[in-house]
Design an enzyme around this catalytic site. Structure first.
Site, PDB file in Angstrom:
ATOM      1  N   ASN A 191      -2.512  -6.301   5.345  1.00 49.32           N
ATOM      2  CA  ASN A 191      -2.525  -7.325   4.294  1.00 49.32           C
ATOM      3  C   ASN A 191      -3.384  -8.517   4.704  1.00 49.32           C
ATOM      4  OD1 ASN A 191      -0.215  -5.783   3.229  1.00 49.32           O
ATOM      5  ND2 ASN A 191       0.846  -6.722   4.956  1.00 49.32           N
TER       6      ASN A 191
ATOM      7  N   HIS B 176      -9.671  -3.797   9.891  1.00 49.55           N
ATOM      8  CA  HIS B 176      -9.599  -3.605   8.442  1.00 49.55           C
ATOM      9  C   HIS B 176     -10.047  -4.853   7.679  1.00 49.55           C
ATOM     10  CE1 HIS B 176      -8.092   0.299   7.425  1.00 49.55           C
ATOM     11  NE2 HIS B 176      -6.914   0.191   8.003  1.00 49.55           N
TER      12      HIS B 176
ATOM     13  N   GLU C 250     -10.139   4.096   6.112  1.00 49.44           N
ATOM     14  CA  GLU C 250      -9.332   4.566   7.248  1.00 49.44           C
ATOM     15  C   GLU C 250     -10.159   5.324   8.287  1.00 49.44           C
ATOM     16  OE1 GLU C 250      -6.729   3.251   7.851  1.00 49.44           O
ATOM     17  OE2 GLU C 250      -5.970   2.552   5.913  1.00 49.44           O
TER      18      GLU C 250
ATOM     19  N   MET D 214       0.319  -2.673   8.651  1.00 44.97           N
ATOM     20  CA  MET D 214      -0.356  -2.855   7.374  1.00 44.97           C
ATOM     21  C   MET D 214      -1.254  -4.081   7.412  1.00 44.97           C
ATOM     22  SD  MET D 214      -0.877  -1.662   4.435  1.00 44.97           S
ATOM     23  CE  MET D 214      -2.156  -2.457   3.474  1.00 44.97           C
TER      24      MET D 214
ATOM     25  N   GLY E   4       2.838   2.672  10.637  1.00 44.39           N
ATOM     26  CA  GLY E   4       2.520   1.932  11.862  1.00 44.39           C
ATOM     27  C   GLY E   4       2.368   0.437  11.633  1.00 44.39           C
TER      28      GLY E   4
ATOM     29  N   HIS F 190      -6.906  -1.975  15.120  1.00 49.66           N
ATOM     30  CA  HIS F 190      -7.119  -1.246  13.864  1.00 49.66           C
ATOM     31  C   HIS F 190      -6.887  -2.162  12.659  1.00 49.66           C
ATOM     32  CE1 HIS F 190      -6.943   2.441  11.289  1.00 49.66           C
ATOM     33  NE2 HIS F 190      -6.138   1.672  10.568  1.00 49.66           N
ATOM     34  N   GLU F 191      -5.746  -2.833  12.638  1.00 50.33           N
ATOM     35  CA  GLU F 191      -5.435  -3.679  11.476  1.00 50.33           C
ATOM     36  C   GLU F 191      -6.416  -4.845  11.403  1.00 50.33           C
ATOM     37  OE1 GLU F 191      -3.579  -2.127   9.581  1.00 50.33           O
ATOM     38  OE2 GLU F 191      -2.676  -0.803  11.077  1.00 50.33           O
TER      39      GLU F 191
ATOM     40  N   GLU G 202       0.852  -1.192   0.000  1.00 49.86           N
ATOM     41  CA  GLU G 202       0.000   0.000   0.000  1.00 49.86           C
ATOM     42  C   GLU G 202       0.887   1.240   0.000  1.00 49.86           C
ATOM     43  OE1 GLU G 202      -2.787   0.433   3.240  1.00 49.86           O
ATOM     44  OE2 GLU G 202      -3.877   2.015   2.216  1.00 49.86           O
TER      45      GLU G 202
HETATM   46  N1  TRP Z   1      -3.211   0.995   5.704  1.00 50.61           N
HETATM   47  C1  TRP Z   1      -2.307   1.137   6.807  1.00 50.61           C
HETATM   48  C2  TRP Z   1      -3.146   1.374   8.046  1.00 50.61           C
HETATM   49  O1  TRP Z   1      -3.870   2.319   8.145  1.00 50.61           O
HETATM   50  C3  TRP Z   1      -1.311   2.211   6.733  1.00 50.61           C
HETATM   51  C4  TRP Z   1      -0.435   2.351   5.539  1.00 50.61           C
HETATM   52  C5  TRP Z   1      -0.675   3.056   4.434  1.00 50.61           C
HETATM   53  C6  TRP Z   1       0.896   1.955   5.402  1.00 50.61           C
HETATM   54  N2  TRP Z   1       0.420   3.118   3.625  1.00 50.61           N
HETATM   55  C7  TRP Z   1       1.389   2.458   4.202  1.00 50.61           C
HETATM   56  C8  TRP Z   1       1.724   1.218   6.211  1.00 50.61           C
HETATM   57  C9  TRP Z   1       2.707   2.272   3.811  1.00 50.61           C
HETATM   58  C10 TRP Z   1       3.030   1.019   5.812  1.00 50.61           C
HETATM   59  C11 TRP Z   1       3.518   1.566   4.643  1.00 50.61           C
HETATM   60  O2  TRP Z   1      -3.162   0.624   8.943  1.00 50.61           O
HETATM   61 ZN    ZN Z   2      -5.743   1.794   8.616  1.00 50.12          ZN
END
Ligand code: TRP
Ligand code: ZN
Length: 869
Positions: free
Chosen positions: A266, A302, A321, A264, A262, A298-299, A122
């Site tokens: 996936n 998602h 988000e 991700m 912070g 949070h993750e 991302e």
């Molecule tokens: N989607 C992630 C979150 O909100 C955050 C995120 C966006 C991210 N771009 C990124 C994490 C690039 C690492 C690197 O939890």
């Molecule tokens: Zn997020």
């Protein structure tokens, strides 16, 4: 070449889609081979040009339906296939590429973190590995085979379920994964390495067993337990409050040390900054424990709001988000104290999001124009986005909100959706009209509510007049009226709460502010009331009402709502700072008002009612928080007045503070609400006591007697902030104990960066060479350089320009190694419009120096270009 902007209005459904993708990784830290087989489907029968995104890899070969294919045009960031002769509706592409993870310091795409290999896709990192339709509305089923040395990389992980594995004769092994759920490329992940593994399981509400796995660096198993407990609490809570259940048989979390953000989300394989996984009492503070829990939540959340339902395009980022932040905030509120959580979040929003709205980077929660997507993972999209969801929740109530969620999920599961899809579901499920409310998605800026009132003794009628106005922002000059839920309460001067009535009926405490100017009338009000406005921060706005000190003291004493009492204390502090800043500018002696002293005594004397709230009410706003109530910021003046306030409070209240300090000593460390509250209060007392004559002794003893990081850090912080004799000794002791542990040293670097010492810049510069520092690790950079620039305004904005020069030299290096992190560190510098002309000139000169770089990354270009306009 000037980077080009993309506009929300230009969204087009893709001509082609990819419904299946099969990836093969032959891992090697210096040269990894990737084969990608794409099943392409033509959606638009007229189309014959397929443009795939891709850059920063070696392009080795391309086949179409097993035949070499050369009818393409390649440029810096894409490959366009000319398919006009073939006219196929369905075909297969096979693409071979190679990448060098060891040299990838951008930490996007495939890169090394320590001895491991991992991905970050991302927003647009997938295209750094191979050509792809790298956009979130292209949903495919992924199958991934990973081959690597078994000795170096015993664990080979990807999304979904492990379907096959085997060994090769040359010491390599392989694992194959399949993710049954459709997903966009940004949710792809791969991790290879040697880890310690913490395993557990969770039984879902429908009785399915899910394997839970947390992978941490070897030796860190004793720091993974809290993350696992947090994960199980998150899974349970999402079932109970939202009715949402996990969908795969396995959920993996990997902690890595090199990470741009912070964490991700996936699918089935979260990758985390180790800072948001690892915690034990010796290494983590109470605050760290809370952060780990909320990022894990949070993750996890998602999985539904982000993964099962993803975004149609990146302009819709707040769809996942804002909603997921709202959900993690609610989770924390339900598990701990709702009021404390609200206060923490509002502090953050006011300090950072209000500042962003007042900066050249101002944008709506759903931006209209983007050059580099990484620049829009902002406090506006995340935190203001969450406030917008919270306002919908306030307008609908929990029950209708949950009906709206159910409809949203039912209509959009498995799809790439828009913010409009969400609002529309909420509207239809509740029957509540959100037409005007929708403007919160398209309008940037912080609205201002100006409130005045009138009480008529004879008729017992009280009128509140509310005017709304949103000042122009850098991106948008014209503003329309918003639908603002304004929650209020009325108190008598004796502290009795007055019920809100119209004629003889009780009316809602949430006022619908929708026009420029509105009058709200309340009947049967027995006396002139004191209004509590914007209770619980019911909308992300500024509010202006001319309170008398007497009225503020009434609210401080009697308001039922904890948030209101805290907010009243903030107003008192800000008023005090303002009055003294004027004296400071006129070279008059500073004075501490008796009213504020009286208020503080009241807060202190009632500490037993709520120790944690008392701690927050006794905490002075940070310099950066104070700064937000000024159009033009005087960093030196604010620092001087704030220090004066700190010292005065310390000397006036020292006997009382010492009693509280002694009354809140704990034996043993436990992460429990009651104990966290006591430590918080005791450590605020310590921060003041440090400024008294016995400060050195108390702080030194606090440090020596501490058996946990919360208390240790509180002592270190108190010692450095009050510049005590013991400060350097304690810093040295800490360094000797922890220099081998980067995460712990981040706290030490951040403390050094915020020292009030005159020579702090020299200290920070020297620390760039420290044995625990590593320029390529974003956590280290943020805690030393980022903290200096963002949290030590007095030194960063030194009038000789030395702070700016320091940051710019760092940014010049980072522009090449990690532009994503560079573009975050630059934030304090682009807010030049908030400073006097001398500072503005220096800041502008610095930005121009950066703008002149030959190979300026578009991440930095976008922000500098806006700042210089
Ligand atoms: N989607 C992630 C979150 O909100 C955050 C995120 C966006 C991210 N771009 C990124 C994490 C690039 C690492 C690197 O939890
Ligand atoms: Zn997020």
């Amino acid at each position: 070449m000037q980077p080009k902007a993309k506009f929300r209005k230009d969204y087009k459904v893709p001509d082609y889609t990819i419904n299946e993708i099969s990836l093969d990784f032959q891992l090697d830290p210096n040269r990894t081979f990737i084969t990608s087989i794409l099943n392409v489907e033509r959606k638009n029968p007229e189309a014959n040009q397929l443009r795939l995104d891709g850059h920063s890899f070696e392009f080795l070969s391309l086949k179409l339906n097993d035949q070499p294919f050369e009818n393409y045009v390649k440029d810096e960031e894409s490959l366009t296939l000319d398919l006009s002769e073939l006219n196929l509706d369905q075909f297969q592409l096979c693409i071979e590429t190679a990448v060098n993870p060891a040299q990838n310091t951008s930490l996007q795409g495939l890169y090394l973190s320590g001895d491991g290999i991992c991905t970050q896709c991302e927003a647009e990192g997938f295209r750094q590995m191979t050509y792809m339709l790298d956009r979130p509305d292209v949903l495919a089923k992924y199958r991934t085979k990973i081959t690597a040395s078994k000795a170096k990389y015993p664990f080979l992980l990807s999304n979904g379920n492990r379907i096959a594995q085997g060994e090769l004769e040359d010491g390599r092994h392989w694992v194959e994964w399949e993710d049954p759920f459709l997903k966009p490329s940004y949710l792809f992940a791969l991790v290879a390495g040697d880890f310690d593994l913490l395993q557990d399981k969770f039984i879902t509400m429908s009785g399915r067993e899910v394997a839970l796995e947390i992978y941490v660096d070897r030796g860190n198993l004793d720091r993974a337990g809290w993350a696992m407990e947090s994960l199980k609490r998150s899974m349970k809570w999402d079932e109970q409050r939202f009715g949402l259940e996990y969908d795969l048989d396995i959920y993996m979390i990997v902690a890595v040390d090199f990470f741009n953000m912070g964490a991700m989300e996936n699918k089935g394989l979260n990758v985390f900054n180790s800072k948001f996984v690892l915690a034990n009492p010796q290494t983590a503070t109470d605050e760290d424990y809370m952060n780990v829990e909320s990022v894990i939540a949070h993750e996890y959340f998602h999985n539904w709001t982000g993964n099962r339902i993803t975004c149609r395009d990146w302009f819709q980022l707040s769809l996942k988000e804002g909603l997921t932040v709202f959900r993690d905030q609610e989770f924390t509120s339900d598990l701990w104290s709702r009021a404390i959580k609200r206060i923490d979040d509002v502090r953050f929003l006011r300090a950072f999001q209000f500042a962003e709205d007042a900066s050249p980077m101002a944008h709506p929660i759903r931006p209209e124009k983007v050059i580099e997507m990484n620049n829009f993972y902002t406090v506006t999209v995340y935190e203001k986005g969450a406030e917008v969801i919270r306002m919908i929740h306030t307008l609908l109530g929990e029950q209708k909100f949950q009906q709206g969620m159910k409809l949203y999920v039912a209509e959009n599961d498995g799809k790439a959706a828009t913010c409009e899809d969400f609002v529309s579901a909420m509207e239809r499920a509740s029957g509540i009209d959100l037409t005007q409310f929708r403007r919160w998605y398209s309008q940037s800026g912080t609205p201002e509510l100006t409130v005045s009132d009138h009480y008529d003794e004879k008729s017992k009628i009280y009128r509140l007049q509310v005017a709304q106005m949103t000042p122009a922002t850098a991106d948008q000059l014209e503003k329309a009226n918003l639908h603002i839920p304004l929650k209020i309460a009325l108190y008598g001067s004796d502290g009795a709460k007055i019920s809100l009535q119209y004629e003889l009926l009780t009316v809602s405490d949430v006022l619908d502010v929708i026009h420029d100017r509105q009058v709200f009338e309340f009947h049967n009000v027995p006396q002139r009331p004191v209004p509590a406005l914007l209770c619980d921060f019911s909308a992300p706005v500024r509010i202006d009402y001319n309170y008398t000190t007497e009225q503020l003291l009434t609210l401080l004493k009697y308001a039922e709502n904890d948030f209101v009492r805290w907010d009243t204390a903030q107003t008192l502090y800000i008023n005090e700072l303002r009055a003294n800043l004027t004296r400071y500018h006129q070279n008059e002696p500073l004075q501490f008002s008796n009213d504020l002293l009286e208020a503080l005594m009241l807060i202190v004397d009632n500490w037993q009612q709520d120790p944690e709230l008392t701690a927050l009410m006794l905490t002075l706003p940070k310099e950066t928080e104070f700064a937000e109530s000024f159009k033009v910021i005087d960093p030196a003046g604010i620092a001087a007045v704030r220090t004066f306030m700190q010292q005065t409070i310390a000397s006036e209240l020292k006997d009382r503070l010492l009693i509280i300090y002694n009354a809140n000593k704990l034996d043993g460390y436990r992460v429990e609400a009651k104990d966290i509250a006591k430590r918080a209060l005791r450590n605020v007392c310590l921060s003041y006591l440090a400024f008294t004559e016995q400060g050195n002794g108390i702080v030194n003893r606090h440090y020596q007697q501490s058996d946990n990081m919360t208390d240790t850090l509180a002592a270190l912080s108190a010692a450095t902030k009050a510049q005590l004799a013991c400060a350097d000794l304690l810093l040295k002791d800490f360094e000797e104990k922890w220099h081998h542990d980067g995460l712990v040293m981040d706290k030490w670097f951040a403390l050094q960066a915020t020292r009030p010492d005159e020579n702090v810049l020299q200290i920070v510069q020297g620390l760039l060479e420290h044995r625990s520092f590593n320029f390529n690790n974003p956590n280290r950079l943020r805690s030393l350089v980022g903290t200096f620039a963002a949290q030590n305004p007095r030194a960063f904005h030194a009038i000789d320009g030395s702070g700016y020069r320091f940051l710019i030299d760092i940014l010049i290096k980072l522009n090449e190694s990690n532009p994503q992190v560079a573009a975050r560190l630059i934030d304090p510098l682009i807010k030049l419009g908030r400073y006097d002309s001398q500072r503005q000139t220096l800041m502008r000169r610095g930005l121009e120096r950066l703008a002149g770089l030959e190979n300026l990354a578009r991440d930095l270009f976008e922000k500098i270009d806006k700042a210089l306009q």
